[in-house]
Write an enzyme that holds these catalytic residues in place. Sequence first.
Site, PDB file in Angstrom:
ATOM      1  N   ARG A  46       7.073   6.772  -2.695  1.00 47.37           N
ATOM      2  CA  ARG A  46       5.601   6.701  -2.606  1.00 47.37           C
ATOM      3  C   ARG A  46       5.091   5.941  -3.840  1.00 47.37           C
ATOM      4  NH1 ARG A  46       3.704  10.687   0.805  1.00 47.37           N
ATOM      5  NH2 ARG A  46       1.742   9.522   0.831  1.00 47.37           N
ATOM      6  N   PRO A  47       5.284   4.628  -3.864  1.00 47.62           N
ATOM      7  CA  PRO A  47       4.906   3.863  -5.059  1.00 47.62           C
ATOM      8  C   PRO A  47       3.396   3.888  -5.294  1.00 47.62           C
ATOM      9  CG  PRO A  47       5.382   2.397  -3.237  1.00 47.62           C
ATOM     10  CD  PRO A  47       5.766   3.775  -2.782  1.00 47.62           C
ATOM     11  N   LYS A  56      -8.337  17.247   5.515  1.00 47.47           N
ATOM     12  CA  LYS A  56      -7.615  17.361   4.228  1.00 47.47           C
ATOM     13  C   LYS A  56      -7.696  16.021   3.488  1.00 47.47           C
ATOM     14  CE  LYS A  56      -3.004  16.699   4.234  1.00 47.47           C
ATOM     15  NZ  LYS A  56      -2.457  15.697   3.297  1.00 47.47           N
ATOM     16  N   ASN A  57      -7.431  14.924   4.210  1.00 47.97           N
ATOM     17  CA  ASN A  57      -7.325  13.617   3.540  1.00 47.97           C
ATOM     18  C   ASN A  57      -8.668  13.017   3.167  1.00 47.97           C
ATOM     19  OD1 ASN A  57      -4.634  13.990   3.673  1.00 47.97           O
ATOM     20  ND2 ASN A  57      -4.248  12.474   5.276  1.00 47.97           N
ATOM     21  N   CYS A  60       8.748  11.452  -1.851  1.00 51.21           N
ATOM     22  CA  CYS A  60       8.807  12.641  -0.974  1.00 51.21           C
ATOM     23  C   CYS A  60       9.652  12.255   0.238  1.00 51.21           C
ATOM     24  CB  CYS A  60       7.409  13.095  -0.582  1.00 51.21           C
ATOM     25  SG  CYS A  60       6.574  11.915   0.462  1.00 51.21           S
ATOM     26  N   ARG A 118       1.278  14.694  -4.385  1.00 53.87           N
ATOM     27  CA  ARG A 118       1.165  13.259  -4.654  1.00 53.87           C
ATOM     28  C   ARG A 118      -0.285  12.804  -4.645  1.00 53.87           C
ATOM     29  NH1 ARG A 118       2.114   8.218  -4.229  1.00 53.87           N
ATOM     30  NH2 ARG A 118       0.819   6.996  -2.832  1.00 53.87           N
ATOM     31  N   ASP A 136       0.526   9.353  10.635  1.00 53.75           N
ATOM     32  CA  ASP A 136       0.484  10.817  10.542  1.00 53.75           C
ATOM     33  C   ASP A 136       0.565  11.500  11.896  1.00 53.75           C
ATOM     34  OD1 ASP A 136      -1.804  10.965   7.694  1.00 53.75           O
ATOM     35  OD2 ASP A 136       0.309  10.440   7.901  1.00 53.75           O
ATOM     36  N   ILE A 144       4.592   2.006   8.663  1.00 49.81           N
ATOM     37  CA  ILE A 144       3.940   2.384   7.401  1.00 49.81           C
ATOM     38  C   ILE A 144       4.946   3.037   6.452  1.00 49.81           C
ATOM     39  CG2 ILE A 144       2.034   3.657   6.355  1.00 49.81           C
ATOM     40  CD1 ILE A 144       1.080   1.502   8.323  1.00 49.81           C
ATOM     41  N   LEU A 174       0.275  -0.611  -6.201  1.00 57.42           N
ATOM     42  CA  LEU A 174      -0.983  -1.260  -5.774  1.00 57.42           C
ATOM     43  C   LEU A 174      -2.188  -0.628  -6.485  1.00 57.42           C
ATOM     44  CD1 LEU A 174      -0.257  -1.629  -1.943  1.00 57.42           C
ATOM     45  CD2 LEU A 174       0.013  -3.345  -3.741  1.00 57.42           C
ATOM     46  N   ARG A 188       0.574  23.210   3.769  1.00 57.11           N
ATOM     47  CA  ARG A 188      -0.096  22.240   2.877  1.00 57.11           C
ATOM     48  C   ARG A 188      -1.255  21.567   3.611  1.00 57.11           C
ATOM     49  NH1 ARG A 188       3.328  17.704   1.022  1.00 57.11           N
ATOM     50  NH2 ARG A 188       1.219  17.075   0.515  1.00 57.11           N
TER      51      ARG A 188
HETATM   52  C1  EPZ Z   1      -2.518   8.480   2.698  1.00 58.10           C
HETATM   53  O1  EPZ Z   1      -1.427   8.446   1.811  1.00 58.10           O
HETATM   54  C2  EPZ Z   1      -2.453   9.836   3.382  1.00 58.10           C
HETATM   55  N1  EPZ Z   1      -2.556  10.909   2.392  1.00 58.10           N
HETATM   56  C3  EPZ Z   1      -1.129   9.972   4.140  1.00 58.10           C
HETATM   57  O2  EPZ Z   1      -1.167  11.204   4.838  1.00 58.10           O
HETATM   58  C4  EPZ Z   1      -1.035   8.842   5.159  1.00 58.10           C
HETATM   59  O3  EPZ Z   1       0.214   8.922   5.817  1.00 58.10           O
HETATM   60  C5  EPZ Z   1      -1.156   7.495   4.432  1.00 58.10           C
HETATM   61  O4  EPZ Z   1      -2.400   7.460   3.694  1.00 58.10           O
HETATM   62  C6  EPZ Z   1      -1.146   6.325   5.403  1.00 58.10           C
HETATM   63  O5  EPZ Z   1      -2.220   6.442   6.303  1.00 58.10           O
HETATM   64  C7  EPZ Z   1      -3.782  11.222   1.905  1.00 58.10           C
HETATM   65  O6  EPZ Z   1      -4.782  10.617   2.249  1.00 58.10           O
HETATM   66  C8  EPZ Z   1      -3.833  12.355   0.921  1.00 58.10           C
HETATM   67  P1  EPZ Z   1      -0.849   4.555   1.482  1.00 58.10           P
HETATM   68  P2  EPZ Z   1      -1.325   7.227   0.745  1.00 58.10           P
HETATM   69  O7  EPZ Z   1      -1.036   4.232   0.049  1.00 58.10           O
HETATM   70  O8  EPZ Z   1      -2.665   6.738   0.376  1.00 58.10           O
HETATM   71  C9  EPZ Z   1       2.717   1.617   0.535  1.00 58.10           C
HETATM   72  C10 EPZ Z   1      -0.438  13.324   5.476  1.00 58.10           C
HETATM   73  O9  EPZ Z   1       0.472  13.622   6.248  1.00 58.10           O
HETATM   74  N2  EPZ Z   1       2.178   1.616  -0.828  1.00 58.10           N
HETATM   75  O10 EPZ Z   1      -1.930   4.179   2.448  1.00 58.10           O
HETATM   76  O11 EPZ Z   1      -0.414   7.678  -0.331  1.00 58.10           O
HETATM   77  C11 EPZ Z   1       3.257   2.968   0.948  1.00 58.10           C
HETATM   78  O12 EPZ Z   1       4.606   3.119   0.507  1.00 58.10           O
HETATM   79  C12 EPZ Z   1      -0.225  12.233   4.466  1.00 58.10           C
HETATM   80  O13 EPZ Z   1      -1.586  13.836   5.472  1.00 58.10           O
HETATM   81  C13 EPZ Z   1       2.725   0.746  -1.767  1.00 58.10           C
HETATM   82  O14 EPZ Z   1       3.657   0.008  -1.477  1.00 58.10           O
HETATM   83  O15 EPZ Z   1      -0.579   6.120   1.616  1.00 58.10           O
HETATM   84  C14 EPZ Z   1       3.135   2.907   2.448  1.00 58.10           C
HETATM   85  O16 EPZ Z   1       4.226   2.152   2.952  1.00 58.10           O
HETATM   86  C15 EPZ Z   1       1.214  11.746   4.436  1.00 58.10           C
HETATM   87  N3  EPZ Z   1       2.219   0.742  -3.040  1.00 58.10           N
HETATM   88  C16 EPZ Z   1       1.842   2.110   2.674  1.00 58.10           C
HETATM   89  O17 EPZ Z   1       1.631   1.392   1.454  1.00 58.10           O
HETATM   90  C17 EPZ Z   1       1.163   1.555  -3.399  1.00 58.10           C
HETATM   91  O18 EPZ Z   1       0.719   1.492  -4.562  1.00 58.10           O
HETATM   92  C18 EPZ Z   1       0.628   2.970   2.965  1.00 58.10           C
HETATM   93  O19 EPZ Z   1       0.551   3.963   1.956  1.00 58.10           O
HETATM   94  C19 EPZ Z   1       0.631   2.427  -2.430  1.00 58.10           C
HETATM   95  C20 EPZ Z   1       1.141   2.435  -1.159  1.00 58.10           C
END
Ligand code: EPZ
Length: 423
Positions: A120-121, A22-23, A115, A91, A308, A330, A124, A400
């Site tokens: 979910r900022p 999916k990801n 969520c 998202r 995950d 995370i 970055l 989902r």
């Molecule tokens: C991806 O989400 C995955 N989703 C998530 O899987 C996964 O948990 C996550 O990566 C971490 O591995 C998809 O790929 C569709 P991040 P993503 O940006 O990219 C912080 C699932 O269950 N952050 O890597 O949205 C954030 O809050 C889902 O399949 C900022 O601070 O996650 C987190 O603490 C859930 N600012 C950390 O970074 C930003 O602009 C990692 O988030 C972006 C993120």
Amino acid sequence: MDKLIVHGGHLLEGTVYVSGSKNSSLPILAATLLTRDKCVIRRVPDLSDTNYMVQILASLGAQVERASGMVTVEADSIRSEAPYDLVRKMRASVCVMGPLLARTGECLVSLPGGCVIGDRPVDLHLRGFEQLGAEVKVSGGNIHVKASPDSGDREVNMLGKHGSTVLGTDNVLMASVLTRGTTVIEGVATEPEVVDLTEFLIKMGAKIQGAGTRTLVVEGVKELHGAEHTVIPDRIEAGTFLVAGAIAGRRVTLKQADAQHMQGFIDVLVQCGYPVEISGAGDITISRIENPRGAEIRTEPYPGFPTDMQAQFTALLATVPGLSTITENIFPQRFMHVPELARMGADISMEGPTAIIRGTERLGGAPVMASDLRASAALVLAGLMAEGSTEVNRLYHIDRGYEHIDHKLGMLGARMERVKVTG
Ligand code: EPZ
């Protein structure tokens, strides 16, 4: 809203085929917006999240056809505004920002909501776009980004307080492939799904060095052409079935998985004493054992233990004798499954972002509430060997991200039925 009634106590045996990731599918589908040519993406799992992404591409003006796992996209002419009513549902749709910016020079996308696993900022992502020279405005719940008109070499850094960002890396990478000049992107996420996207972009004619490392160097090109791609196996779906095998498996074999992407949690299963075997053909086999050992887990960016898989391992360790801990680095709030597991008799106390788990003999079936994708899967896993039946409500969470999980577990011998809940 369906619910799943899981009848505990039935051992699992047999083979399960792992679906496409999916990801990986979501950003790769978004990347098809980068060319007006036809792209063919194979092994796209049939999930509500991938269906949403298909709808978003179509609403942006792309011609999209889906035939079971194969999605064909032709984005000849596209709009730069993503529809709020679709974006708010998922998202991950934020990852259309990069391709829209690269292809049309701007994008208008609604701010994704938070969520249950935490806020979910996207700061970055937006900082990355600004470091590419773009102008970013956030107002009225929308993000409006305009690409810089001039070319030039750029440096971007993707690191935040929790490490890098998977979708943020995807977004900035896709925004840079058509930008004139050379872009150096530091601190990128190295998850296999990011590498898969990078490989797809290179097939489309993008010039990217450093796939799989912390630094990507992108030499912008004038345009990209169509390409065909088969997405990698879903390592989290595969891991979820490995945990099912550890909880209830007489002997469970996974096919079409990629064990290399799963080492971060296969190592933990082996440390707990589970007999995980990986055959030459890549099949992964696991069985339950009488006296597994507890574990101390800390979630980390790839190749560490993935966030995950945290909920699924919490469910597993709830009935492993002794003391175990899981620290979530995370998404520190990602413990919605803990109170639900407690309703089933799990002995888990929280200390900040750490769950302290004392293994109990056996969980008891109970009605429980699914909350996010992985927490829902954890509740189904907990029900597999619980005393009596477990009723997992709000099943749309699980649909989902898992392709027909009840069917796949049923084929292994689990006893469960999906019940339509009207009203
Ligand atoms: C991806 O989400 C995955 N989703 C998530 O899987 C996964 O948990 C996550 O990566 C971490 O591995 C998809 O790929 C569709 P991040 P993503 O940006 O990219 C912080 C699932 O269950 N952050 O890597 O949205 C954030 O809050 C889902 O399949 C900022 O601070 O996650 C987190 O603490 C859930 N600012 C950390 O970074 C930003 O602009 C990692 O988030 C972006 C993120």
